[in-house]
Motif scaffolding. Structure first.
Motif, PDB file in Angstrom:
ATOM      1  N   TYR A   9       3.097  45.851  -8.677  1.00 34.80           N
ATOM      2  CA  TYR A   9       2.415  44.874  -9.533  1.00 34.80           C
ATOM      3  C   TYR A   9       0.943  45.236  -9.745  1.00 34.80           C
ATOM      4  O   TYR A   9       0.392  45.009 -10.816  1.00 34.80           O
ATOM      5  CB  TYR A   9       2.570  43.454  -8.977  1.00 34.80           C
ATOM      6  N   THR A  10       0.316  45.830  -8.754  1.00 29.70           N
ATOM      7  CA  THR A  10      -1.071  46.284  -8.906  1.00 29.70           C
ATOM      8  C   THR A  10      -1.139  47.378  -9.970  1.00 29.70           C
ATOM      9  O   THR A  10      -1.997  47.346 -10.854  1.00 29.70           O
ATOM     10  CB  THR A  10      -1.622  46.795  -7.560  1.00 29.70           C
ATOM     11  N   ARG A  11      -0.207  48.339  -9.893  1.00 28.11           N
ATOM     12  CA  ARG A  11      -0.150  49.420 -10.896  1.00 28.11           C
ATOM     13  C   ARG A  11       0.138  48.863 -12.282  1.00 28.11           C
ATOM     14  O   ARG A  11      -0.458  49.286 -13.281  1.00 28.11           O
ATOM     15  CB  ARG A  11       0.928  50.437 -10.526  1.00 28.11           C
ATOM     16  N   LEU A  12       1.072  47.904 -12.366  1.00 31.96           N
ATOM     17  CA  LEU A  12       1.426  47.301 -13.644  1.00 31.96           C
ATOM     18  C   LEU A  12       0.204  46.627 -14.271  1.00 31.96           C
ATOM     19  O   LEU A  12      -0.077  46.818 -15.451  1.00 31.96           O
ATOM     20  CB  LEU A  12       2.566  46.294 -13.474  1.00 31.96           C
ATOM     21  N   LYS A  13      -0.535  45.858 -13.472  1.00 33.99           N
ATOM     22  CA  LYS A  13      -1.742  45.191 -13.983  1.00 33.99           C
ATOM     23  C   LYS A  13      -2.738  46.201 -14.528  1.00 33.99           C
ATOM     24  O   LYS A  13      -3.298  46.010 -15.608  1.00 33.99           O
ATOM     25  CB  LYS A  13      -2.422  44.376 -12.874  1.00 33.99           C
ATOM     26  N   GLU A  14      -2.948  47.275 -13.785  1.00 31.90           N
ATOM     27  CA  GLU A  14      -3.897  48.312 -14.212  1.00 31.90           C
ATOM     28  C   GLU A  14      -3.449  48.959 -15.517  1.00 31.90           C
ATOM     29  O   GLU A  14      -4.243  49.141 -16.435  1.00 31.90           O
ATOM     30  CB  GLU A  14      -4.049  49.386 -13.127  1.00 31.90           C
ATOM     31  N   ASN A  44      13.173  28.306 -18.612  1.00 33.62           N
ATOM     32  CA  ASN A  44      12.208  27.243 -18.292  1.00 33.62           C
ATOM     33  C   ASN A  44      10.867  27.792 -17.812  1.00 33.62           C
ATOM     34  O   ASN A  44       9.835  27.155 -17.987  1.00 33.62           O
ATOM     35  CB  ASN A  44      12.781  26.280 -17.249  1.00 33.62           C
ATOM     36  N   THR A  45      10.870  28.981 -17.227  1.00 35.97           N
ATOM     37  CA  THR A  45       9.633  29.604 -16.774  1.00 35.97           C
ATOM     38  C   THR A  45       8.713  29.900 -17.961  1.00 35.97           C
ATOM     39  O   THR A  45       7.495  29.913 -17.822  1.00 35.97           O
ATOM     40  CB  THR A  45       9.944  30.916 -16.007  1.00 35.97           C
ATOM     41  N   PHE A  46       9.311  30.100 -19.128  1.00 39.16           N
ATOM     42  CA  PHE A  46       8.534  30.433 -20.334  1.00 39.16           C
ATOM     43  C   PHE A  46       8.489  29.268 -21.320  1.00 39.16           C
ATOM     44  O   PHE A  46       8.092  29.441 -22.470  1.00 39.16           O
ATOM     45  CB  PHE A  46       9.119  31.682 -20.998  1.00 39.16           C
ATOM     46  N   ASN A  47       8.876  28.084 -20.874  1.00 39.65           N
ATOM     47  CA  ASN A  47       8.902  26.885 -21.708  1.00 39.65           C
ATOM     48  C   ASN A  47       7.503  26.533 -22.208  1.00 39.65           C
ATOM     49  O   ASN A  47       6.516  26.710 -21.502  1.00 39.65           O
ATOM     50  CB  ASN A  47       9.484  25.723 -20.887  1.00 39.65           C
ATOM     51  N   ASN A  74      -3.484  37.687 -20.227  1.00 37.93           N
ATOM     52  CA  ASN A  74      -4.020  38.869 -19.556  1.00 37.93           C
ATOM     53  C   ASN A  74      -2.959  39.448 -18.613  1.00 37.93           C
ATOM     54  O   ASN A  74      -1.915  38.826 -18.391  1.00 37.93           O
ATOM     55  CB  ASN A  74      -5.307  38.514 -18.791  1.00 37.93           C
ATOM     56  N   PRO A  75      -3.211  40.643 -18.062  1.00 38.59           N
ATOM     57  CA  PRO A  75      -2.234  41.272 -17.156  1.00 38.59           C
ATOM     58  C   PRO A  75      -1.882  40.413 -15.937  1.00 38.59           C
ATOM     59  O   PRO A  75      -0.743  40.436 -15.470  1.00 38.59           O
ATOM     60  CB  PRO A  75      -2.920  42.569 -16.735  1.00 38.59           C
ATOM     61  N   GLU A  76      -2.843  39.648 -15.429  1.00 40.94           N
ATOM     62  CA  GLU A  76      -2.565  38.789 -14.260  1.00 40.94           C
ATOM     63  C   GLU A  76      -1.497  37.753 -14.595  1.00 40.94           C
ATOM     64  O   GLU A  76      -0.622  37.464 -13.781  1.00 40.94           O
ATOM     65  CB  GLU A  76      -3.840  38.079 -13.784  1.00 40.94           C
ATOM     66  N   LYS A  77      -1.561  37.191 -15.815  1.00 42.52           N
ATOM     67  CA  LYS A  77      -0.576  36.183 -16.231  1.00 42.52           C
ATOM     68  C   LYS A  77       0.807  36.812 -16.400  1.00 42.52           C
ATOM     69  O   LYS A  77       1.822  36.177 -16.125  1.00 42.52           O
ATOM     70  CB  LYS A  77      -1.008  35.509 -17.539  1.00 42.52           C
ATOM     71  N   VAL A  78       0.852  38.072 -16.854  1.00 42.06           N
ATOM     72  CA  VAL A  78       2.122  38.789 -16.989  1.00 42.06           C
ATOM     73  C   VAL A  78       2.789  38.899 -15.624  1.00 42.06           C
ATOM     74  O   VAL A  78       3.953  38.552 -15.450  1.00 42.06           O
ATOM     75  CB  VAL A  78       1.904  40.202 -17.604  1.00 42.06           C
ATOM     76  N   VAL A  79       2.036  39.347 -14.636  1.00 38.21           N
ATOM     77  CA  VAL A  79       2.562  39.518 -13.285  1.00 38.21           C
ATOM     78  C   VAL A  79       2.949  38.165 -12.683  1.00 38.21           C
ATOM     79  O   VAL A  79       3.979  38.048 -12.010  1.00 38.21           O
ATOM     80  CB  VAL A  79       1.546  40.267 -12.388  1.00 38.21           C
ATOM     81  N   GLU A  80       2.157  37.137 -12.962  1.00 38.35           N
ATOM     82  CA  GLU A  80       2.453  35.785 -12.466  1.00 38.35           C
ATOM     83  C   GLU A  80       3.862  35.353 -12.862  1.00 38.35           C
ATOM     84  O   GLU A  80       4.601  34.783 -12.055  1.00 38.35           O
ATOM     85  CB  GLU A  80       1.439  34.814 -13.098  1.00 38.35           C
ATOM     86  N   LYS A  81       4.244  35.620 -14.109  1.00 37.52           N
ATOM     87  CA  LYS A  81       5.580  35.232 -14.586  1.00 37.52           C
ATOM     88  C   LYS A  81       6.673  36.024 -13.867  1.00 37.52           C
ATOM     89  O   LYS A  81       7.706  35.475 -13.514  1.00 37.52           O
ATOM     90  CB  LYS A  81       5.703  35.416 -16.105  1.00 37.52           C
ATOM     91  N   TYR A  82       6.434  37.330 -13.645  1.00 38.40           N
ATOM     92  CA  TYR A  82       7.415  38.116 -12.886  1.00 38.40           C
ATOM     93  C   TYR A  82       7.611  37.515 -11.508  1.00 38.40           C
ATOM     94  O   TYR A  82       8.737  37.413 -11.007  1.00 38.40           O
ATOM     95  CB  TYR A  82       6.962  39.573 -12.734  1.00 38.40           C
ATOM     96  N   LEU A  83       6.526  37.120 -10.868  1.00 43.22           N
ATOM     97  CA  LEU A  83       6.623  36.543  -9.525  1.00 43.22           C
ATOM     98  C   LEU A  83       7.338  35.199  -9.549  1.00 43.22           C
ATOM     99  O   LEU A  83       8.092  34.876  -8.637  1.00 43.22           O
ATOM    100  CB  LEU A  83       5.227  36.407  -8.904  1.00 43.22           C
ATOM    101  N   GLN A  84       7.134  34.410 -10.607  1.00 41.95           N
ATOM    102  CA  GLN A  84       7.790  33.102 -10.703  1.00 41.95           C
ATOM    103  C   GLN A  84       9.306  33.230 -10.789  1.00 41.95           C
ATOM    104  O   GLN A  84      10.023  32.403 -10.242  1.00 41.95           O
ATOM    105  CB  GLN A  84       7.271  32.326 -11.917  1.00 41.95           C
ATOM    106  N   ILE A  91      18.378  38.515  -9.750  1.00 43.42           N
ATOM    107  CA  ILE A  91      17.652  38.885 -10.972  1.00 43.42           C
ATOM    108  C   ILE A  91      17.149  40.327 -10.878  1.00 43.42           C
ATOM    109  O   ILE A  91      16.748  40.796  -9.820  1.00 43.42           O
ATOM    110  CB  ILE A  91      16.469  37.926 -11.260  1.00 43.42           C
ATOM    111  N   ILE A  92      17.231  41.016 -12.006  1.00 44.45           N
ATOM    112  CA  ILE A  92      16.684  42.368 -12.122  1.00 44.45           C
ATOM    113  C   ILE A  92      15.666  42.327 -13.248  1.00 44.45           C
ATOM    114  O   ILE A  92      15.976  41.859 -14.349  1.00 44.45           O
ATOM    115  CB  ILE A  92      17.794  43.394 -12.448  1.00 44.45           C
ATOM    116  N   SER A  93      14.475  42.799 -12.981  1.00 42.75           N
ATOM    117  CA  SER A  93      13.414  42.852 -13.991  1.00 42.75           C
ATOM    118  C   SER A  93      13.211  44.298 -14.392  1.00 42.75           C
ATOM    119  O   SER A  93      13.218  45.185 -13.560  1.00 42.75           O
ATOM    120  CB  SER A  93      12.094  42.351 -13.405  1.00 42.75           C
TER     121      SER A  93
END
Length: 94
Positions: A9-14, A44-47, A74-84, A91-93
């Motif tokens: 997730y750190t690499r993804l954000k960067e 519902n996570t993306f509602n 921003n990238p932090e919000k992208v990762v936040e959704k993956y974590l949710q 689940i496979i992302s």
């Protein structure tokens, strides 16, 4: 979260920070075991985010792929959704 996951997730954000201007559209792709509960939990996570959500069931019906196109801040919000959604069993992302 284990170290390998944290590093991913750190690499993804960067990468996202370096390759996109934010806010930006982001395409999430998930595969979940087909149950109404699993699909609804992802949706519902993306509602209320203006997301365009497409689902497609596998030939056997055992799995459902979910594509979600949504504008993220921003990238932090992208990762936040993956974590949710990471707590959904099976689940496979990608």
């Amino acid at each position: 979260m284990d170290k390998k996951t944290e590093e991913f997730y750190t690499r993804l954000k960067e990468e996202l920070a370096n390759t996109s201007a934010w806010p930006s559209e982001y395409l999430y792709k998930f595969i979940v075991p087909t149950t109404l509960e699993n699909v609804m939990e992802v949706e519902n996570t993306f509602n209320n985010m203006g997301a365009v959500i497409k689902t497609h069931q596998s030939k056997t019906g055992k799995f459902t792929s979910i594509s979600i196109n949504v504008t993220m801040e921003n990238p932090e919000k992208v990762v936040e959704k993956y974590l949710q959604v990471s707590n959904i069993e099976g689940i496979i992302s990608f």
